[in-house]
Design a protein around this motif. Structure first.
Motif, mmCIF file in Angstrom:
data_model
loop_
_atom_site.group_PDB
_atom_site.id
_atom_site.type_symbol
_atom_site.label_atom_id
_atom_site.label_comp_id
_atom_site.label_asym_id
_atom_site.label_seq_id
_atom_site.Cartn_x
_atom_site.Cartn_y
_atom_site.Cartn_z
ATOM 1 N N ASN A 148 19.767 13.620 -60.926
ATOM 2 C CA ASN A 148 18.307 13.645 -61.864
ATOM 3 C C ASN A 148 19.817 12.448 -63.040
ATOM 4 N N ALA A 149 20.523 11.691 -62.801
ATOM 5 C CA ALA A 149 21.778 11.245 -63.261
ATOM 6 C C ALA A 149 21.611 10.747 -64.532
ATOM 7 N N SER A 150 21.987 10.344 -65.680
ATOM 8 C CA SER A 150 21.458 9.639 -66.527
ATOM 9 C C SER A 150 22.651 9.604 -67.656
ATOM 10 N N LEU A 151 22.089 8.710 -67.996
ATOM 11 C CA LEU A 151 23.720 7.900 -69.054
ATOM 12 C C LEU A 151 24.130 8.804 -69.917
ATOM 13 N N ALA A 152 23.875 9.831 -70.109
ATOM 14 C CA ALA A 152 24.908 10.381 -71.397
ATOM 15 C C ALA A 152 25.967 10.886 -70.185
ATOM 16 N N HIS A 153 25.996 11.348 -68.775
ATOM 17 C CA HIS A 153 26.841 11.794 -67.500
ATOM 18 C C HIS A 153 27.189 10.507 -67.322
ATOM 19 N N GLU A 154 27.821 8.941 -68.200
ATOM 20 C CA GLU A 154 28.183 8.689 -67.399
ATOM 21 C C GLU A 154 29.564 8.782 -68.226
ATOM 22 N N GLY A 155 31.774 8.546 -67.920
ATOM 23 C CA GLY A 155 32.330 8.615 -68.230
ATOM 24 C C GLY A 155 33.212 9.007 -67.224
ATOM 25 N N HIS A 156 34.589 9.770 -68.185
ATOM 26 C CA HIS A 156 35.523 10.005 -66.948
ATOM 27 C C HIS A 156 36.116 11.215 -66.689
ATOM 28 N N TYR A 157 36.094 11.864 -65.174
ATOM 29 C CA TYR A 157 35.836 12.901 -64.930
ATOM 30 C C TYR A 157 37.137 13.542 -64.139
ATOM 31 N N SER A 158 37.964 13.987 -63.683
ATOM 32 C CA SER A 158 39.264 14.239 -63.038
ATOM 33 C C SER A 158 38.863 15.539 -61.933
ATOM 34 N N CYS A 159 38.760 16.097 -60.582
ATOM 35 C CA CYS A 159 39.369 17.054 -60.617
ATOM 36 C C CYS A 159 40.776 18.080 -59.863
ATOM 37 N N HIS A 160 40.777 18.908 -60.257
ATOM 38 C CA HIS A 160 42.209 19.240 -60.239
ATOM 39 C C HIS A 160 42.607 20.477 -59.288
ATOM 40 N N HIS A 161 44.138 20.914 -58.990
ATOM 41 C CA HIS A 161 43.526 22.116 -57.454
ATOM 42 C C HIS A 161 43.569 23.443 -59.054
ATOM 43 N N PRO A 162 42.738 24.061 -57.706
ATOM 44 C CA PRO A 162 42.128 25.257 -58.909
ATOM 45 C C PRO A 162 42.836 26.302 -59.924
ATOM 46 N N GLY A 163 44.626 26.424 -59.102
ATOM 47 C CA GLY A 163 45.186 27.110 -59.798
ATOM 48 C C GLY A 163 46.531 26.752 -60.305
ATOM 49 N N THR A 164 47.101 25.734 -59.902
ATOM 50 C CA THR A 164 47.724 25.216 -60.959
ATOM 51 C C THR A 164 47.263 23.717 -62.238
ATOM 52 N N GLY A 165 46.436 23.434 -61.627
ATOM 53 C CA GLY A 165 45.721 22.522 -62.509
ATOM 54 C C GLY A 165 46.016 20.828 -62.062
ATOM 55 N N GLU A 166 46.680 21.284 -61.279
ATOM 56 C CA GLU A 166 47.253 19.490 -61.074
ATOM 57 C C GLU A 166 46.409 18.756 -60.778
ATOM 58 N N THR A 167 46.611 17.697 -61.233
ATOM 59 C CA THR A 167 45.477 16.014 -60.941
ATOM 60 C C THR A 167 45.047 15.739 -59.724
ATOM 61 N N TRP A 168 44.489 15.530 -59.162
ATOM 62 C CA TRP A 168 44.307 15.504 -57.919
ATOM 63 C C TRP A 168 43.834 13.657 -57.700
ATOM 64 N N ALA A 169 42.420 13.111 -58.489
ATOM 65 C CA ALA A 169 41.208 12.603 -58.834
ATOM 66 C C ALA A 169 41.311 12.597 -60.063
ATOM 67 N N THR A 170 40.831 10.688 -60.981
ATOM 68 C CA THR A 170 40.240 10.700 -61.589
ATOM 69 C C THR A 170 38.982 9.679 -61.463
ATOM 70 N N VAL A 171 37.886 9.730 -61.730
ATOM 71 C CA VAL A 171 36.325 9.453 -61.062
ATOM 72 C C VAL A 171 36.072 9.364 -62.162
ATOM 73 N N CYS A 172 35.470 7.721 -62.750
ATOM 74 C CA CYS A 172 34.721 7.034 -63.422
ATOM 75 C C CYS A 172 33.227 6.470 -63.497
ATOM 76 N N LEU A 173 32.369 7.131 -63.826
ATOM 77 C CA LEU A 173 31.436 6.583 -63.324
ATOM 78 C C LEU A 173 30.548 6.023 -64.755
ATOM 79 N N GLN A 174 29.359 5.345 -63.847
ATOM 80 C CA GLN A 174 29.178 4.057 -64.860
ATOM 81 C C GLN A 174 27.558 4.099 -63.560
ATOM 82 N N LEU A 175 26.658 4.030 -64.458
ATOM 83 C CA LEU A 175 25.242 4.187 -63.754
ATOM 84 C C LEU A 175 24.271 3.579 -64.579
#
Length: 390
Positions: A160-187
């Motif tokens: 049930n995505a809303s405008l409040a969920h827009e913005g910059h998301y990033s996924c990381h290695h669970p152990g080291t915190g290394e950045t794998w990717a950044t996703v910019c979400l627009q709805l």
């Protein structure tokens, strides 16, 4: 029966008005080729552009850093395991992440200077953010600098995505915190069918068309507007030249033709496209602009008369060859009764029987002399009072 000679296709099923209406006209197969040609010659700009000013509304949303995630009216437990649902993912494109969309700690700059994959989703649906670098394994997700938690494949699901969920998301290695990717979400929403209307306000020089989308897509939306004179495959397609964000105009018109013009408006954004065809006969859509320079004057020595004068609309190009006729409506100040009289061919009229010492408000509307099309909207009002003996 509705107003004679008016063709307007609103949102929903086409309707026709008047004895000369030719709706519905089924779009011929050649229109599909025309649309494809128009899209190629007017390519959709990449969806990576920033959201147009004034279209974006942000509100705060709580993420599971404080034990719960607010999604609309629902509270989700911190582990959020039920969010592993696989859902349709809107197409993405890659743009440089400039880190200027927000401040540290909010849903803007998350401090990871990589590349941002712009993803679009439909409001009110489940949107899935994927992390391909996780290779089917778990990934830690962050929203700005807020850690949302570690989630297994296929990724982070936002029900049930809303405008409040827009913005910059990033996924990381669970152990080291290394950045794998950044996703910019627009709805937003895919474009609805444009509600198109066309009027010949400058007959016989040009046709002016405009359209609206409901609901507003909230995403950058592009339009392609074309026209044909006729519905056969051999008729040539022309460009309806844009006169505004959602309006266009075309000329080189053939008067008194029994062959319809057909306007095609296509709306396109990253979530989809929608097209509307509007057929009409030229003389059916004549509608002048309101008369101008309306003046109301007392007549010396006449205590019950008012002189009303006006000019044809400036957008009507040849009033001497294509004359207009006019109707007048007036009402007494504070009164509840409005009187309408006419039509008249001249551009002045003397109101008689006006009560002495009373203020009257007057407006004028215009229509093609041959009664084709529609009356204009009413002019701006002018007011006056009969002559008062000194």
């Amino acid at each position: 029966m509705g107003p004679r000679g008016w063709l307007r296709v609103p949102h929903g099923e086409p309707r026709s008005h008047g004895v000369r209406s030719i709706l519905p006209l089924p779009p011929p197969p050649s229109w599909q080729q025309d649309l494809a040609t128009a899209v190629r010659t007017h390519p959709l700009s990449p969806g990576c552009a920033a959201r147009p000013e004034g279209k974006l509304r942000h509100s705060t949303v709580g993420w599971p850093g404080d034990r719960s995630l607010e999604l609309g009216s629902s509270a989700v437990s911190p582990d959020m395991k039920w969010l592993w649902v696989v859902a349709f993912v809107a197409p993405t494109c890659t743009v440089p992440y400039n880190g200027t969309a927000g401040s540290p700690g909010d849903n803007g700059d998350n401090g990871d200077r990589g590349r941002c994959a712009l993803q679009h989703g439909t409001l009110g649906t489940l949107v899935l953010l994927r992390c391909p670098a996780a290779a089917g394994g778990p990934a830690e997700w962050r929203w700005g600098r807020t850690v949302l938690g570690t989630y297994p494949a296929p990724g982070l699901a936002l029900p049930n995505a809303s405008l409040a969920h827009e913005g910059h998301y990033s996924c990381h290695h669970p152990g080291t915190g290394e950045t794998w990717a950044t996703v910019c979400l627009q709805l937003g929403y895919p474009p609805a069918l444009p509600a198109v209307e066309c009027w010949a306000i400058s007959y016989p020089q040009a046709v002016n068309c405009s359209w609206v989308l409901a609901p507003e897509p909230l995403l950058e939306t592009h339009f392609v507007a074309t026209y044909r004179h006729g519905v056969g495959g051999a008729t040539e397609m022309g460009e309806c030249v844009r006169t505004g964000p959602q309006s266009c105009s075309f000329g080189d018109l053939q008067m008194f033709s029994l062959t319809p013009y057909v306007v095609n408006v296509t709306a396109m954004n990253p979530l989809g496209s929608a097209s509307r065809l509007l057929p009409f006969l030229l003389e059916n859509i004549i509608k002048p602009d309101p008369p101008e320079d309306l003046r109301v004057s007392p007549i010396p020595g006449e205590t019950k008369k008012l002189l009303v004068e006006w000019s044809p609309p400036g957008s009507w190009p040849f009033p001497q060859y294509f004359p207009l006729k006019y109707r007048i409506r007036y009402a007494q100040e504070g009164g509840s009764v409005t009187k309408t009289i006419g039509p008249y061919e001249q551009t002045s009229y003397t109101l008689t029987g006006v009560p002495p010492r009373t203020l009257h408000h007057i407006q004028v509307a215009a229509k093609d002399f041959t009664d084709s099309g529609e009356f204009s909207a009413w002019s701006l009002p002018a007011s006056g009072m009969p002559w008062v003996e000194p």
